[in-house]
Design an enzyme around this catalytic site. Structure first.
Site, PDB file in Angstrom:
ATOM      1  N   ASP A   7       0.855  -1.187   0.000  1.00 45.73           N
ATOM      2  CA  ASP A   7       0.000   0.000   0.000  1.00 45.73           C
ATOM      3  C   ASP A   7       0.890   1.235   0.000  1.00 45.73           C
ATOM      4  O   ASP A   7       2.015   1.209   0.517  1.00 45.73           O
ATOM      5  CB  ASP A   7      -0.918   0.014   1.228  1.00 45.73           C
ATOM      6  CG  ASP A   7      -1.895   1.181   1.175  1.00 45.73           C
ATOM      7  OD1 ASP A   7      -2.803   1.146   0.324  1.00 45.73           O
ATOM      8  OD2 ASP A   7      -1.748   2.130   1.972  1.00 45.73           O
ATOM      9  N   GLU A   9       0.905   5.784   0.298  1.00 54.45           N
ATOM     10  CA  GLU A   9       0.226   7.048   0.567  1.00 54.45           C
ATOM     11  C   GLU A   9       0.908   8.115  -0.280  1.00 54.45           C
ATOM     12  O   GLU A   9       2.110   8.011  -0.588  1.00 54.45           O
ATOM     13  CB  GLU A   9       0.280   7.412   2.048  1.00 54.45           C
ATOM     14  CG  GLU A   9      -0.321   6.368   2.986  1.00 54.45           C
ATOM     15  CD  GLU A   9      -1.802   6.108   2.761  1.00 54.45           C
ATOM     16  OE1 GLU A   9      -2.476   6.961   2.134  1.00 54.45           O
ATOM     17  OE2 GLU A   9      -2.278   5.058   3.211  1.00 54.45           O
ATOM     18  N   GLU A  52      -6.388  17.673   1.673  1.00 60.39           N
ATOM     19  CA  GLU A  52      -7.274  16.508   1.753  1.00 60.39           C
ATOM     20  C   GLU A  52      -6.490  15.235   2.021  1.00 60.39           C
ATOM     21  O   GLU A  52      -6.904  14.383   2.814  1.00 60.39           O
ATOM     22  CB  GLU A  52      -8.073  16.360   0.450  1.00 60.39           C
ATOM     23  CG  GLU A  52      -9.040  17.499   0.183  1.00 60.39           C
ATOM     24  CD  GLU A  52      -8.374  18.697  -0.500  1.00 60.39           C
ATOM     25  OE1 GLU A  52      -7.134  18.678  -0.681  1.00 60.39           O
ATOM     26  OE2 GLU A  52      -9.110  19.655  -0.847  1.00 60.39           O
ATOM     27  N   ASP A 158      -2.251  -0.528   6.498  1.00 60.67           N
ATOM     28  CA  ASP A 158      -3.193  -0.923   5.453  1.00 60.67           C
ATOM     29  C   ASP A 158      -2.721  -2.170   4.728  1.00 60.67           C
ATOM     30  O   ASP A 158      -3.524  -3.022   4.330  1.00 60.67           O
ATOM     31  CB  ASP A 158      -3.399   0.222   4.461  1.00 60.67           C
ATOM     32  CG  ASP A 158      -4.283   1.321   5.026  1.00 60.67           C
ATOM     33  OD1 ASP A 158      -4.742   1.180   6.177  1.00 60.67           O
ATOM     34  OD2 ASP A 158      -4.513   2.327   4.325  1.00 60.67           O
TER      35      ASP A 158
END
Length: 240
Positions: A7, A9, A52, A158
């Site tokens: 995973d 980010e 965000e 994750d």
């Protein structure tokens, strides 16, 4: 079989607009069991994180100032994934970002699929659970995987959760024989861009540990349903 559950980010949602990786988390499984080996790093993206994205991950610009650049970690990362099957949820997103970073690091690094194959668990979930929510959180809830630690998104956490979800999705009869429907038409891998999604029909017998975990998962589903869940009913019908 060596599998890497991965995973990432990022600073935002669009790699082609210059957004960059800020975190990579990956855990190794062999024979569908975690080995304890993992790769994890935060990265200095050399640009600001969108508000965000920061709200989702909890990662701030100041947290990454002293972190390595991707090009300083690329060889270690590729050594970790080389020759494995990568298991990624919404693989097009993560692979797109990693490929963008590989290109910046040097054309000789190629793309992700020069080093590993890719299986997309989101595509699997959409096939297994059509018309339902198939986010990682939704799958954790559906399959009885404890995600109470997931207040914020994080690459390594994750990846660990996705490993549990993948094992649950592909264990015993819960798989609903995912590969069989397409088997008559396509015995090989399917393709999404340069992502290879491997689909292998496998008959796997559960051992005592897996049977115990299966029973606990059904208990959790029963509790969530406020009675006997559909999976428990199906199991009863199969047995009787």
């Amino acid at each position: 079989m060596r599998q890497i559950v991965l995973d990432t980010e990022t600073t935002g949602l669009e790699a082609h607009l210059g957004h960059r990786l800020v975190e990579i988390g990956a855990v190794e499984m062999i024979g569908r069991r975690p080995t304890g080996r993992h790769f994890h790093t935060y990265l200095n993206p050399q640009r600001a994180i969108d508000a965000e994205a920061s709200a989702v991950t909890g990662i701030k610009d100041a947290d990454l100032v002293d972190k390595p650049l991707f090009r300083e970690k690329v060889d270690e990362f590729l050594d970790f994934i080389r020759g494995a099957e990568l298991i990624i949820h919404n693989a097009a997103f993560d692979v797109g970002f990693i490929n963008a970073e590989l290109k910046l690091a040097g054309e000789h690094y190629g793309t992700v699929t020069d080093h590993a194959t890719v299986l997309d668990t989101l595509l699997m979930a959409r096939t297994m659970y059509p018309g339902q929510r198939n986010s990682l959180d939704a799958l954790c809830k559906r399959l009885g995987v404890d995600n109470t630690r997931r207040d914020l998104h994080g690459g390594l956490l994750d990846a660990q959760l996705l490993a549990e979800v993948y094992v649950a999705m592909t264990s015993g009869q819960v798989t609903l024989d995912f590969a069989s429907d397409a088997a008559s038409e396509n015995r090989g891998p399917s393709h999404l861009g340069d992502i290879v999604i491997t689909r292998r029909p496998v008959v796997r017998r559960a051992d005592d540990v897996e049977l115990e975990r299966h029973a606990k998962r059904l208990d959790a589903l029963d509790k969530s349903a406020g009675g006997q869940s559909i999976w428990r009913k199906l199991e009863s019908e199969t047995v009787h």
